[in-house]
Structures are given as structure tokens and as C-alpha cells.
Design a protein around this motif. Structure first.
Motif: not given
Ligand code: GLU
Length: 267
Positions: A134-137, A48-52, A10-11, A169-171
Motif C-alpha cells: 500500500p502507498i498511502v498519502n 511494508v507500508i509506504v507513506v509517500s 515496518i512503515v 522509518i522516516i526518510l
């Protein structure tokens, strides 16, 4: 209520408002709670991949800007300062749970140009293979408005697509997608499940048309459109709900699921 037990990759997209105070400074409590829940999903065995987001907001706070800068160099400067703060805090919180993180800053060209796209996939895949989150921006320091992806709803959908992950998942700061703008229509009803683009278009065109365009819903519907093409799913939930990611994976979260895959899940 959705129970997402069928997903392994999940992203998770975290918006600026889920991470910062109105002052622009990091909301340590909110960030720590989200990191703890993501760490728990990681411990459960999910990839998990985080896009922050939050770089410009955090930079504004540090640089003591009163409002969001309008000039491009000021925005770039705020992003350069804020991205450090963001990663510093992510590293601190994730390391408490024994998780190593990595910063990935992407531009639109990295996703459009086939060779750069492949290099980005290689880098992300290698990090994931080594158990790193990974934390992507977006690379806001070099991507000026004309050549920007522009918003992280779209960026996170692109990342999900590019990495062939199963779900985004969009928080968000609202519970999900409503049939009308809930801020001006007390009778607005949240739609728990959307399974086709036709159903989605009816919502976009519903009410006074632009209603779902407020509060950043248009970019979320755009992300859904992009994911539908790759048969990937999208869940929009409210980051302000306590333990939201835990609730998502135990089937107790309120939210809107866009289901474009054939994956089995109870709802
Ligand atoms: N990349 C921007 C930032 O980190 C945020 C874009 C967005 O919020 O969608 O500030």
C-alpha cells in the motif's frame, strides 16, 4: 549504528524532497533507488507500508507553478494532478520487481471516526494479505487545511499506530536528531538513541529551543510522541545516503532511533 533485524512490519515514510527535483518534477533516479530497496525488503519477507508525500510538489511541476500555491483550490488541483504522476511512477518502478502497489488516500476523519478507521484498517489489511504494497498519502484534494492531518510525519505515525506495525522509518533530508541545529552549530552532535520521552523533551527544550523546530523536526518529534504511547519504534535516517534502507537492515546506517518497544536490537 543500528541493526534492525528484529522487525518484520515496518512503515516507511518518504518525504517530497526525497522524490522530487527543485523543479518539482520527479527525481527518477532517487525514486527508482528507493523503490528498489523497498522491493528488496519485501523480498526479504518484511511487510511494508509506504507513506509517500510528493503529490503537491509533482503537481506543481506538471502545472508549471513557479512556487508552492497558497490558495486552497490551487493546492487541491496540484495534488490531484501530482498524485496521478506519483502513483504512475511508483507502479512503473515496483512492477519492474514484480510487486503490485495500491493507492490509499486517507483523511483525518478516516482515522478519527471509529467506523471509518476500521474500514481503512480492513482495506489495508486485505491488500497486505494479498502481498500488495500500500502507498498511502493524505487525500489533499478533499482535506483542506482546517481538517487536515497536515504533514506526513504525523500521518505515517498514525498509520503505524492504526495498523499495529512495529516501526516507522522516516526518510528525511537530515541524518537524524542533533543536540543543536547542525546548520548553525558546527559542533552539533547527532543523538543515535533516544529511549524515553524525558530524554526527548530535553532535546526539544535544548539549545535555543526552537532550533530543532526548524527543518520539520517538530513534526518528527510529534510522531515519536505518538508512537511512544503504543510502544512502537521510530528511526530517522537520511534518504540522500546511498542504499540507506540496505544499510539500515545491515546495521550500518547513521540515524536516530527512538526506541519505545522492548524489542531487542543492537545499536
Ligand atoms: N500530502 C502532501 C503531498 O503529497 C505532503 C505532506 C508532507 O509533505 O508532509 O504533497
Amino acid at each position: 549504528m543500528h541493526s534492525l533485524t528484529e522487525y518484520d512490519k515496518i512503515v516507511i515514510k518518504i518525504g517530497s524532497s526525497s522524490l522530487t527535483h527543485d523543479s518539482g518534477l520527479i527525481d527518477l533516479w532517487k525514486m527508482e533507488q528507493l523503490v528498489k530497496q523497498i522491493a528488496n525488503l519485501y523480498n526479504k519477507g518484511l511487510s511494508v507500508i509506504v507513506v509517500s508525500s510528493g503529490a503537491i510538489a509533482a503537481g506543481m511541476g506538471k502545472m508549471k507553478f513557479e512556487s508552492r500555491p497558497k490558495e486552497i483550490p490551487e493546492k487541491q488541483a496540484a495534488a490531484a494532478v501530482g498524485q496521478c504522476t506519483l502513483m504512475h511512477m511508483y507502479e512503473k518502478f515496483f512492477s519492474e520487481y514484480g510487486i503490485t502497489v495500491a493507492q490509499i488516500l486517507l483523511t483525518k476523519e478516516d482515522m478519527d471516526n471509529p467506523s471509518r478507521r476500521q474500514h481503512s484498517i480492513n482495506a489495508l489489511s486485505t491488500l497486505i494479505k494479498h502481498g500488495i504494497v500500500p502507498i498511502v498519502n493524505e487525500n489533499d484534494v478533499v482535506a483542506i487545511d482546517e481538517i487536515k492531518v497536515g504533514d506526513n510525519d504525523t500521518l505515517s505515525a498514525e498509520v503505524c499506530f492504526m495498523m499495529d506495525y512495529e516501526m516507522l522509518i522516516i526518510l528525511s533530508d537530515i541524518d537524524g536528531v542533533y543536540d543543536k541545529d547542525p546548520r548553525s552549530n558546527p559542533d552539533a552532535v547527532m543523538i543515535p538513541l533516544i529511549e524515553s520521552l524525558e530524554a526527548m523533551d530535553r532535546i526539544s527544550a535544548g539549545g535555543s529551543g526552537s532550533e530543532v523546530g526548524t527543518g520539520g523536526m517538530q513534526t518528527k518529534l510529534g510522531a515519536a510522541r505518538l508512537l511512544s504511547r503504543a510502544h512502537k519504534d521510530l528511526l530517522i535516517v537520511n534518504s540522500r545516503t546511498e542504499n540507506i534502507l540496505n544499510l539500515v537492515f545491515t546495521g550500518k546506517a547513521r540515524g536516530t532511533l527512538f526506541k519505545f518497544s522492548n524489542r531487542r536490537n543492537s545499536s
